[in-house]
Design an enzyme around this catalytic site. Structure first.
Site, short mmCIF file in Angstrom:
data_model
loop_
_atom_site.label_atom_id
_atom_site.label_comp_id
_atom_site.label_asym_id
_atom_site.label_seq_id
_atom_site.Cartn_x
_atom_site.Cartn_y
_atom_site.Cartn_z
N ASN A 303 0.76 -1.11 -0.04
CA ASN A 303 0.01 0.11 0.03
C ASN A 303 1.12 1.23 0.01
O ASN A 303 0.80 2.01 0.96
CB ASN A 303 -0.91 0.18 1.35
CG ASN A 303 -2.08 0.97 1.05
OD1 ASN A 303 -2.37 1.76 0.19
ND2 ASN A 303 -3.06 0.91 1.88
N HIS A 334 -6.29 2.63 11.79
CA HIS A 334 -6.96 1.38 11.12
C HIS A 334 -8.07 1.31 12.03
O HIS A 334 -8.96 0.42 11.62
CB HIS A 334 -6.27 0.26 11.18
CG HIS A 334 -5.26 0.38 9.77
ND1 HIS A 334 -4.16 0.75 9.59
CD2 HIS A 334 -5.57 -0.45 8.60
CE1 HIS A 334 -3.64 0.68 8.58
NE2 HIS A 334 -4.45 -0.24 7.78
#
Length: 431
Positions: A303, A334
């Site tokens: 990512n 997250h």
């Protein structure tokens, strides 16, 4: 967002393709002004948000509005700190709502609410990236005198590029982080669309997605036919972990390729022959991720735009323990699920051990056969260690996390912890 929740996002990203192509085509027309382009992107973002999130879209619109207000009302030196605190506080409250649903009410969360959280996390990237640009002088905000003397219509006109950037539809639900400077330059630029180049690039992306989906279907059949994480025994758990993590990775690779295709279709792709000097790259370099023998390199490439954002936002600004701060913030961003906290802690330890191991290897391993053996063993360790982190981050129940910790798979983070303890004392001698 968990890997199994990416399917609804894929449907909405696919539905946005015709509008992305339409925007790219309209940009080649002189009658399509810059103001109209910003409005097109902003309106598309609002419609996509309402279609994908329903009433939950309000939870994305509010922080976007507040971020623009803060950028226009605060001194540039104070913009980043204030917007960062507000954005992360808002996102944390929304994640706590998800925790309440999953862990207290023991109910599955609404898909629309999960999509909203995913969009909110991406909005946090754009908000903090923009606020850093303003704070560092890369983007000029309106001066105090112009803010006080301007009319309401002038305020709205000055705020339109910021609103459009925070909510433009090609990057609302996914895609590599695009800086405000790059976004602004693309909207300002009238570039004739090259149908042949666009067609072949999108066709190549489509073939990549098709191949990844075929591999995922085959691997999914193998995973479902064998023993699961709860039923595996002893060394068989290592194979189950590796194959399950492979399914996760293929899902993310496919989704990232689709996101990149949507940005390209709208004219924000990486193949159009222009750049703002930031060396934009896609989120998944599959060859590097699957062949590297270094956990630290995998971490930087996984990512990629998010990893680069974390490096700029936390790592480069951290005065003490920047690596630990970066992984701690990543777990916070997250959502702070128990598996995420444990998984990112293991990941940080593994990265630290990776630096020490390879420093030791560069000093002591000289012969070609030994170096080849070393690369083979460290490649296998990298793949299995990352697989352990993925399973830890993806699990939602404490019972599943406990089973993972008690399995043979825990040998990989344990080895990393031991190596950090043994090799840290010799680091100064090597230096």
């Amino acid at each position: 967002m968990a890997w199994h929740q990416l399917h609804p996002l894929t449907l909405y990203q696919g539905a946005a393709f015709p509008f992305a192509l339409l925007f790219n085509y309209l940009c080649s027309m002189d009658s399509f002004s810059t103001h109209a382009r910003y409005l097109f992107l902003l309106t598309g973002g609002h419609l996509l948000a309402l279609a994908a999130m329903g009433p939950c879209a309000v939870l994305v619109f509010i922080p976007a509005l507040c971020a623009v207000v803060l950028i226009h009302s605060l001194d540039p030196k104070e913009v980043h700190r204030q917007t960062f605190c507000f954005q992360m506080s808002w996102q944390t409250l929304c994640h706590l709502g998800l925790h309440y649903t999953e862990y207290y009410l023991q109910e599955p969360p609404s898909p629309r609410f999960c999509i909203m959280l995913s969009a909110l996390m991406l909005l946090t990237q754009r908000v903090t990236s923009l606020s850093l640009d303003v704070c560092e002088g890369k983007v000029e905000a309106a001066s105090r005198s112009s803010r006080t003397q301007s009319s309401l219509s002038e305020h709205l006109r000055q705020s339109l590029p910021y609103f459009s950037y925070l909510l433009f539809f090609p990057a609302l639900l996914g895609g590599p982080l695009c800086s405000f400077k790059r976004f602004h330059a693309r909207v300002q630029r009238s570039r004739p669309m090259c149908p042949r180049q666009c067609f072949w690039t999108l066709a190549w992306r489509g073939l990549q997605i098709l191949g990844l989906e075929c591999l995922k279907t085959a691997l999914q059949g193998a995973v479902s036919a064998g023993a699961g994480v709860r039923d595996c025994q002893q060394l068989g758990c290592i194979y189950v972990m590796w194959s399950t993590a492979g399914l996760f990775k293929l899902t993310y690779y496919s989704h990232w390729a689709l996101d990149d295709s949507l940005l390209h279709a709208a004219g924000f792709g990486l193949e159009l022959g222009w750049s703002d000097g930031e060396d934009p790259v896609p989120d998944a370099d599959i060859w590097t991720l699957e062949t590297t023998h270094r956990i630290s390199l995998f971490t930087r490439q996984w990512n990629h735009s998010t990893a680069r954002w974390l490096r700029r936002l936390i790592f480069q600004r951290g005065r003490a323990w920047p690596l630990a701060q970066t992984f701690a913030f990543s777990a916070w961003w997250h959502g702070l699920h128990p598996g995420q906290v444990f998984g990112f802690f293991c990941w940080a330890v593994m990265v630290k051990a990776d630096y020490l191991i390879h420093t030791f290897a560069d000093l002591w391993i000289r012969s070609r056969p030994m170096r080849l053996l070393y690369r083979t063993l460290t490649w296998a360790h990298t793949q299995l260690a990352i697989a352990y982190v993925m399973l830890a981050v993806e699990v939602r129940s404490l019972s599943s996390l406990w089973l993972l910790c008690c399995s043979y798979n825990s040998v990989f983070p344990t080895v990393s912890c031991i190596l950090v303890l043994l090799l840290s004392g010799r680091k100064h001698k090597w230096n």
